[in-house]
Design a protein around this motif. Sequence first.
Motif, PDB file in Angstrom:
ATOM      1  N   ARG A 147      -2.763  -4.306   0.720  1.00 24.62           N
ATOM      2  CA  ARG A 147      -3.720  -3.214   0.559  1.00 24.62           C
ATOM      3  C   ARG A 147      -5.171  -3.649   0.690  1.00 24.62           C
ATOM      4  N   GLN A 148      -5.423  -4.873   0.319  1.00 31.52           N
ATOM      5  CA  GLN A 148      -6.825  -5.292   0.276  1.00 31.52           C
ATOM      6  C   GLN A 148      -7.430  -5.428   1.681  1.00 31.52           C
ATOM      7  N   PRO A 149      -8.674  -5.046   1.817  1.00 26.31           N
ATOM      8  CA  PRO A 149      -9.323  -5.264   3.118  1.00 26.31           C
ATOM      9  C   PRO A 149      -9.509  -6.761   3.370  1.00 26.31           C
ATOM     10  N   MET A 150      -9.392  -7.112   4.662  1.00 28.74           N
ATOM     11  CA  MET A 150      -9.461  -8.535   5.027  1.00 28.74           C
ATOM     12  C   MET A 150     -10.896  -8.942   5.307  1.00 28.74           C
ATOM     13  N   LYS A 151     -11.225 -10.145   4.897  1.00 30.50           N
ATOM     14  CA  LYS A 151     -12.504 -10.730   5.315  1.00 30.50           C
ATOM     15  C   LYS A 151     -12.208 -11.709   6.439  1.00 30.50           C
ATOM     16  N   ASN A 200      -2.215   5.545  -0.388  1.00 29.92           N
ATOM     17  CA  ASN A 200      -2.694   4.252  -0.870  1.00 29.92           C
ATOM     18  C   ASN A 200      -3.158   4.347  -2.319  1.00 29.92           C
ATOM     19  N   ARG A 201      -3.886   5.468  -2.561  1.00 30.31           N
ATOM     20  CA  ARG A 201      -4.365   5.652  -3.942  1.00 30.31           C
ATOM     21  C   ARG A 201      -3.186   5.800  -4.895  1.00 30.31           C
ATOM     22  N   GLU A 202      -2.195   6.547  -4.423  1.00 28.05           N
ATOM     23  CA  GLU A 202      -0.999   6.719  -5.237  1.00 28.05           C
ATOM     24  C   GLU A 202      -0.348   5.367  -5.507  1.00 28.05           C
ATOM     25  N   LEU A 203      -0.283   4.587  -4.398  1.00 23.56           N
ATOM     26  CA  LEU A 203       0.332   3.270  -4.514  1.00 23.56           C
ATOM     27  C   LEU A 203      -0.431   2.410  -5.514  1.00 23.56           C
ATOM     28  N   GLU A 204      -1.776   2.529  -5.416  1.00 27.35           N
ATOM     29  CA  GLU A 204      -2.587   1.747  -6.344  1.00 27.35           C
ATOM     30  C   GLU A 204      -2.380   2.218  -7.775  1.00 27.35           C
ATOM     31  N   ALA A 205      -2.333   3.544  -7.895  1.00 26.71           N
ATOM     32  CA  ALA A 205      -2.099   4.092  -9.233  1.00 26.71           C
ATOM     33  C   ALA A 205      -0.738   3.634  -9.760  1.00 26.71           C
ATOM     34  N   THR A 256       5.194 -13.433   0.062  1.00 32.19           N
ATOM     35  CA  THR A 256       3.737 -13.343  -0.003  1.00 32.19           C
ATOM     36  C   THR A 256       3.099 -14.172   1.114  1.00 32.19           C
ATOM     37  N   VAL A 257       3.628 -15.427   1.310  1.00 37.30           N
ATOM     38  CA  VAL A 257       3.098 -16.299   2.368  1.00 37.30           C
ATOM     39  C   VAL A 257       3.205 -15.603   3.730  1.00 37.30           C
ATOM     40  N   GLN A 258       4.389 -15.056   3.985  1.00 37.41           N
ATOM     41  CA  GLN A 258       4.589 -14.418   5.287  1.00 37.41           C
ATOM     42  C   GLN A 258       3.632 -13.238   5.481  1.00 37.41           C
ATOM     43  N   ARG A 259       3.437 -12.479   4.393  1.00 41.18           N
ATOM     44  CA  ARG A 259       2.551 -11.326   4.524  1.00 41.18           C
ATOM     45  C   ARG A 259       1.120 -11.769   4.809  1.00 41.18           C
ATOM     46  N   VAL A 260       0.674 -12.822   4.133  1.00 43.03           N
ATOM     47  CA  VAL A 260      -0.693 -13.327   4.375  1.00 43.03           C
ATOM     48  C   VAL A 260      -0.824 -13.809   5.826  1.00 43.03           C
ATOM     49  N   ILE A 261       0.155 -14.622   6.269  1.00 41.36           N
ATOM     50  CA  ILE A 261       0.067 -15.194   7.626  1.00 41.36           C
ATOM     51  C   ILE A 261       0.109 -14.076   8.673  1.00 41.36           C
ATOM     52  N   ARG A 262       0.975 -13.094   8.441  1.00 46.45           N
ATOM     53  CA  ARG A 262       1.052 -12.002   9.423  1.00 46.45           C
ATOM     54  C   ARG A 262      -0.234 -11.207   9.461  1.00 46.45           C
ATOM     55  N   ARG A 263      -0.839 -11.028   8.303  1.00 44.60           N
ATOM     56  CA  ARG A 263      -2.119 -10.303   8.303  1.00 44.60           C
ATOM     57  C   ARG A 263      -3.189 -11.086   9.052  1.00 44.60           C
ATOM     58  N   HIS A 264      -3.002 -12.390   9.174  1.00 42.93           N
ATOM     59  CA  HIS A 264      -3.936 -13.203   9.965  1.00 42.93           C
ATOM     60  C   HIS A 264      -3.478 -13.320  11.414  1.00 42.93           C
TER      61      HIS A 264
END
Lengths: 147, 645
Positions: B490-494, B421-426, B613-621
């Motif tokens: 990558r971001q943590p979900m609230k 993840n860090r690598e990915l972020e980098a 992006t929409v699909q990724r957000v909805i799936r994460r929910h």
Amino acid sequence: MKPGAILLVEDNPSDIELTKRALERSRIVGDVVVAEDGKEALEYLWGTGAHAGRDTAEMPALVLLDLKLPKISGLEVLRRIRADPRTRRMPVVILTTSREEADVAAGYDLGVNSYLRKPVDSRQFVHTVEQLGVYWLALNEPPPKEG
Amino acid sequence: MKRDWGSGVLRLRRFGIGVRLMACTLAVVALMVAADAVFLWQMTRVQNEVRRLYLADRRSAAAHRLHHRVMQFRERLESLALAQDAGQFEGEMDSFTEALSADAEAAREAMRTSESPQSAPLLAMVESIQSVLPPQSAAVAALVETGDWRAIRERLGNQLRALGLQTTALADTVDAEAAQEWAEALRTTERVRREVLSVVPATALLTAFLAVWLGAVVTRSITRPLTDVGAAARALAGGDFQYVIPGEGRDELSELAEAFNSTARHLRALYQALKDNEARFRAIADDTPAYLWMTSEEEEGTYLNRAFRDFLGIGAEVGGEVWSGRVHPEDADRVGANLRAATTCRRAHADEFRIRRADGEYRWVVNQGIPRISPTGEFLGYAGAVLDISKRKRAEEELNAVNQQLEQRVRERTAELEAANRELEAFAYSVSHDLRSPLRGINGWSAALEEDCGDQLDQQGRAYLGRLRAESQRMGELIDGLLQLSRIGRQPMKAEAVDLAEVARKIAARLEEQNPDRRIEFTIGQQGTVVSGDPRLLEIALTNLLENAVKFTGPREVARIEFGCEPEGSQLVYYVRDNGVGFDMEYVGTLFGAFQRLHRASEFPGTGIGLATVQRVIRRHGGQVWAEAKVGEGAVFRFTIGAQE
């Protein structure tokens, strides 16, 4: 160095030239001193190393700081500037490509005066730099010199 | 003999004890009455003899009195005749005659009582005397008248002497008879005496014997069954439930014996049932794989089942403290303290510890004890079970080891993932930094070329420079889109309450502002639009959907864009509907892929990252997103938040 000098801390030659070009267009800025890494920037400010013997009474009116720098990172440069009594009130603007939240937050936490992102579009970029110069060198009231 | 007794007793026992006792008493009394009757009869015989003697005496006395009177009369009259005193003589003769008649009468009366054969001549003798007297005295009286004293004397001498002889004979006869009577009476009384002497002791003996015999028999008929019952009671008390009281009868004791036998039978059945039960439970307890134990209130073992005895290596003798000295030294203090605490309060206890087996190996066991309380509330000790849990313990340890390994692996994987993840972020950081910088250079220098050397270029050259700048700008947007897409993952979900209608309204206002030359009518529903999710991510998704709607309604004079929600099954479905150009459903499968576009860039510019992006957000929910459209008739994008039930 006449008043209104800017210290540009930037390692990308293209960005250096384009920034200098934009600043020149604004006709407000006098000298633009370029430091190509963090170490040089600090040496310049404190008159040490390569810049030993420099009259440190003459300080730039503004530091434009990139974050991604060789040797010492932009955020570390900012931290040291703020930690030193000679430079702790110096206006520092971060001008960088990153819009990472973590970078923005860290910049403000370390006491940066402004955070700007370099737009890709050259017209917008020129516009941004011009406004920057106008604001910080003409409109903004500079901090008093250290007694 | 014994059998006779027994059968006699048995016969007797057909009658009740009261009847038996009454019969026994009656028999004795009857015997005594018989003896008394014999005695009375003998007494009567004696009395009869006495009476006979009395009568004989009376006859004797009357005969003697008569004889004496005759003698007296003769002497007196002879003396008076000598004296020739006629007066005196007459007088006395009369009185004498009278007295003599009376005596004769008395003698006659007495003679009549005689029962002996001689009584008839005696009676005739008396009667002849009686018959002689009146004519004699009349003859004498006639002589006195005449004064012939000599004749008188003669007469007196003859007559009276004859009379005297007669009376003497009478007296002798009577005396002889009396003597005979006496002899007879003596004989009789002697016989009576002998008979009484022989009969009375015999009767007494017989009575005594009968009393003793009957008493013995009756007593025996009572005591024997009682002894039997006593013996049976002792046998029962001693646990011999097989004992049966012998004999049959119909008396009270037989009933008692029968009741006793019946009780014994019941007890026998109960005892047998109890024994069967006990045997069954003992078998179960002994054969069960669990170790069972029981302790007294002094905490000494009173019962250990076979399995436990074998485990501990002790024989059938159970006793002494069960745990001490066998529990593992490391566990002993803890176990002892727990046991003492439980015993003090008399509550159940349970513990896990190691205990030494007969072969010296320590085994992990779980031991549970329950206080034994009698029905009267007395504390009797504990009963409990011990289970060998060594296998479980080993399995637990293995499981723990496996778990630790797993945890270690998870940690390693997590570290790897975090590193990745860090690598990915980098990488993303580098992309945003390092890829954008050259673009800015290309763009900037193109602009510089146009500004500084524009007059040296013709129309076409300047147009190329414009293309160059536009392309570099588009690439900048692509990079931004990619960064956003990767950041969403990558971001943590609230998880907060988000009103999607509110968010949609804000976006709509912004879009209206950004497109002042367009006529866009937004319709935003209010019902059920509050969901739980990450506000920033949901805003990104809604922004993309609404921006798309605005973009693809570009050719419409009035763009109608609708946001709302409607129930579908148990789920709420949110939708964004537009009256735009729509798309061909044939390509709907590629709609949500990154960099996938259904429209030519010249018609509708875009990066092809928005719907991904929409699909990724909805799936994460935990939701799903899908689309329907028809070319030229608009499109509707629907999505859910939260897993489908």
